[in-house]
Design a protein around this motif. Structure first.
Motif, mmCIF file in Angstrom:
data_model
loop_
_atom_site.group_PDB
_atom_site.id
_atom_site.type_symbol
_atom_site.label_atom_id
_atom_site.label_comp_id
_atom_site.label_asym_id
_atom_site.label_seq_id
_atom_site.Cartn_x
_atom_site.Cartn_y
_atom_site.Cartn_z
ATOM 1 N N ILE A 220 0.863 -1.176 0.000
ATOM 2 C CA ILE A 220 0.000 0.000 0.000
ATOM 3 C C ILE A 220 0.898 1.223 0.000
ATOM 4 C CG2 ILE A 220 -1.723 1.325 1.282
ATOM 5 C CD1 ILE A 220 -2.823 -1.300 2.366
ATOM 6 N N ASP A 221 0.861 1.991 -1.088
ATOM 7 C CA ASP A 221 1.694 3.188 -1.196
ATOM 8 C C ASP A 221 1.201 4.305 -0.279
ATOM 9 O OD1 ASP A 221 3.662 2.401 -3.031
ATOM 10 O OD2 ASP A 221 3.481 4.310 -4.109
ATOM 11 N N GLN A 222 -0.115 4.475 -0.227
ATOM 12 C CA GLN A 222 -0.685 5.547 0.598
ATOM 13 C C GLN A 222 -2.147 5.236 0.865
ATOM 14 O OE1 GLN A 222 -0.281 9.472 -1.123
ATOM 15 N NE2 GLN A 222 -1.095 10.534 0.660
ATOM 16 N N CYS A 223 -2.625 5.608 2.044
ATOM 17 C CA CYS A 223 -4.029 5.446 2.394
ATOM 18 C C CYS A 223 -4.518 6.759 2.987
ATOM 19 C CB CYS A 223 -4.205 4.300 3.391
ATOM 20 S SG CYS A 223 -5.932 3.960 3.815
ATOM 21 N N GLY A 224 -5.641 7.252 2.486
ATOM 22 C CA GLY A 224 -6.175 8.507 2.994
ATOM 23 C C GLY A 224 -7.479 8.845 2.318
ATOM 24 N N THR A 225 -8.016 10.011 2.640
ATOM 25 C CA THR A 225 -9.244 10.459 1.994
ATOM 26 C C THR A 225 -8.960 10.802 0.538
ATOM 27 O OG1 THR A 225 -8.898 12.806 2.495
ATOM 28 C CG2 THR A 225 -9.987 11.457 4.200
ATOM 29 N N PRO A 226 -9.993 10.843 -0.305
ATOM 30 C CA PRO A 226 -9.761 11.249 -1.688
ATOM 31 C C PRO A 226 -9.053 12.597 -1.801
ATOM 32 C CG PRO A 226 -11.937 10.284 -1.488
ATOM 33 C CD PRO A 226 -11.386 10.393 -0.092
ATOM 34 N N ALA A 227 -9.447 13.569 -0.976
ATOM 35 C CA ALA A 227 -8.817 14.898 -1.031
ATOM 36 C C ALA A 227 -7.346 14.811 -0.637
ATOM 37 C CB ALA A 227 -9.561 15.865 -0.121
ATOM 38 N N GLU A 228 -7.029 14.031 0.396
ATOM 39 C CA GLU A 228 -5.635 13.902 0.833
ATOM 40 C C GLU A 228 -4.775 13.293 -0.262
ATOM 41 O OE1 GLU A 228 -6.430 13.274 5.644
ATOM 42 O OE2 GLU A 228 -6.173 11.529 4.320
ATOM 43 N N LEU A 229 -5.264 12.243 -0.890
ATOM 44 C CA LEU A 229 -4.469 11.576 -1.917
ATOM 45 C C LEU A 229 -4.316 12.436 -3.161
ATOM 46 C CD1 LEU A 229 -4.810 9.178 -0.006
ATOM 47 C CD2 LEU A 229 -5.210 7.729 -1.999
ATOM 48 N N TYR A 230 -5.375 13.156 -3.517
ATOM 49 C CA TYR A 230 -5.317 13.973 -4.733
ATOM 50 C C TYR A 230 -4.485 15.235 -4.517
ATOM 51 C CZ TYR A 230 -6.814 16.350 -8.989
ATOM 52 O OH TYR A 230 -6.820 16.990 -10.209
ATOM 53 N N GLU A 231 -4.666 15.882 -3.376
ATOM 54 C CA GLU A 231 -4.012 17.179 -3.145
ATOM 55 C C GLU A 231 -2.620 17.048 -2.548
ATOM 56 O OE1 GLU A 231 -6.747 19.430 -0.793
ATOM 57 O OE2 GLU A 231 -8.381 19.199 -2.251
ATOM 58 N N THR A 232 -2.382 15.984 -1.765
ATOM 59 C CA THR A 232 -1.061 15.807 -1.142
ATOM 60 C C THR A 232 -0.584 14.368 -1.309
ATOM 61 O OG1 THR A 232 -2.114 15.418 1.019
ATOM 62 C CG2 THR A 232 -1.366 17.660 0.540
#
Length: 374
Positions: A220-232
């Motif tokens: 798993i490269d990253q897990c977060g909210t859609p906004a977190e993954l898209y913006e940061t």
């Protein structure tokens, strides 16, 4: 459906799957907590391990090592039928000789529920998926979207505390997919149970999810909210896989990124190699005017194509290093550009994100081609 339905918490710890004769693990010691009642999406390219992870949670695939817990109870050794998890497949998996009502009733009959209770629950499930009056139709008498609704109803009729969905919309056309996305979102709100959804469609993941786990090569490269993954995004892979990106690689020093062919103002970061990610909607076209004040990054580019998409247009450009990128420009704005024209694009330093340059050249075909990359 029951008013007392509630979501289960699902935890995987050190989850690993190694197939016989494989050169690398399909899933390599991942940790993931899926919160009670959450809509969690497992997103990634083919072969990244997302479907294998879902199948291990469902009990359709044995684990090599690790732990799977449902509300703190380890279920890794339980067979699938004892986990009480709903499952929806991409190919619907309906019994062709059974009506919609009979298909939906099947898991209740397997659990030896009484006839009157079966009739009540099936009727409620048909109404829940907006198929009231279609109960006596065979799968061949239903459209693809209606068949998928029957599959959804069958998966929730026995009131599981979690619903697992394996690319359930993959076989449908774009318009029907978007319609059923809304239906799945509505079902999640109304049922209040945990949804675990597998897809390789980035737009689908962004539209549906509370959180997204981005898979790559069994990790798993990253897990977060859609906004977190898209913006940061935390990596270049996440930035280029989740949405379109312009990516510039080079070496950061004193807030400047030296790409070897241009120097760009970057957000504050430690010195060293990195990749600057700029989303297409943050780039501005400067056509016949000076670049906008406050945009210290200005590059001359050549327009290679213009794609009209209704509310906006995608202006595809080529940078001076030969890399490609794009600008998302509002349609109807009186900026006239033509293919082959030299124009300037500009953006603010705060509109970029610096990430590690983790792109694997050998795996470049697994993600969209990054723009501006050397």
């Amino acid at each position: 459906m029951s008013d007392t339905a509630s979501g289960a918490r699902i935890e995987v710890e050190g989850l690993t799957k190694i197939f016989p004769n494989a050169t690398a693990p399909a899933v390599d010691s991942i940790d993931l907590e899926i919160r009670a009642g959450e809509f969690m999406t497992l997103l990634g390219p083919s072969g990244s391990g997302k479907t294998t992870t879902l199948n291990m949670i469902a009990g359709f695939e044995s684990i090599t090592s690790g732990r799977i817990a449902l509300d703190d109870t380890d279920i890794a050794a339980l067979p699938a039928y004892k986990r009480n998890l709903g499952m929806v497949f991409q190919n619907y998996a309906l019994f062709p000789h059974m009506t919609a009502t009979e298909n939906i009733a099947f898991p209740l009959r397997q659990r030896k529920v009484g006839k009157s209770e079966i009739a009540r629950r099936v009727s409620e499930a048909l109404e829940l998926v907006h198929l009231g009056g279609h109960g006596e139709r065979l799968p061949t008498q239903l459209s693809g979207g209606q068949q998928q609704r029957v599959a959804l109803a069958r998966a929730v009729v026995f009131e599981p505390r979690a619903l697992l969905l394996d690319e359930p919309l993959g076989a449908l056309d774009k318009k029907l997919r978007e319609s059923l996305q809304l239906e799945i979102s509505r079902l999640h709100r109304e049922l209040g149970i945990t949804f675990v959804f597998v897809t390789h469609d980035q737009d689908e993941a962004l539209a549906l999810s509370d959180r997204i786990a981005v898979f790559r090569d069994g990790h798993i490269d990253q897990c977060g909210t859609p906004a977190e993954l898209y913006e940061t995004p935390a990596s270049r892979f996440v930035a280029t896989f989740l949405g379109d990106s312009n990516v510039f690689t080079g070496h950061v020093r004193d807030g400047l990124l030296d790409t070897g062919w241009c120097t760009l103002r970057a957000p504050a970061a430690a010195d060293g190699p990195g990749a600057l990610v700029v989303r297409p909607e943050h780039l501005r076209l400067a056509v016949g005017d000076e670049p906008e004040a406050g945009n210290p990054n200005v590059l001359s580019v050549t327009v290679t194509d213009i794609v009209y998409q209704g509310a906006f247009r995608r202006v595809l450009v080529r940078f001076d290093d030969g890399g490609t990128g794009q600008v998302r420009d509002t349609a109807g704005v009186s900026r006239s550009v033509t293919i082959g024209q030299r124009v300037e694009v500009c953006w603010s330093a705060d509109d970029g994100v610096l990430v590690p340059d983790d792109q694997d050249p050998e795996g470049a075909d697994a993600v969209p081609v990054p723009a501006g990359a050397r």
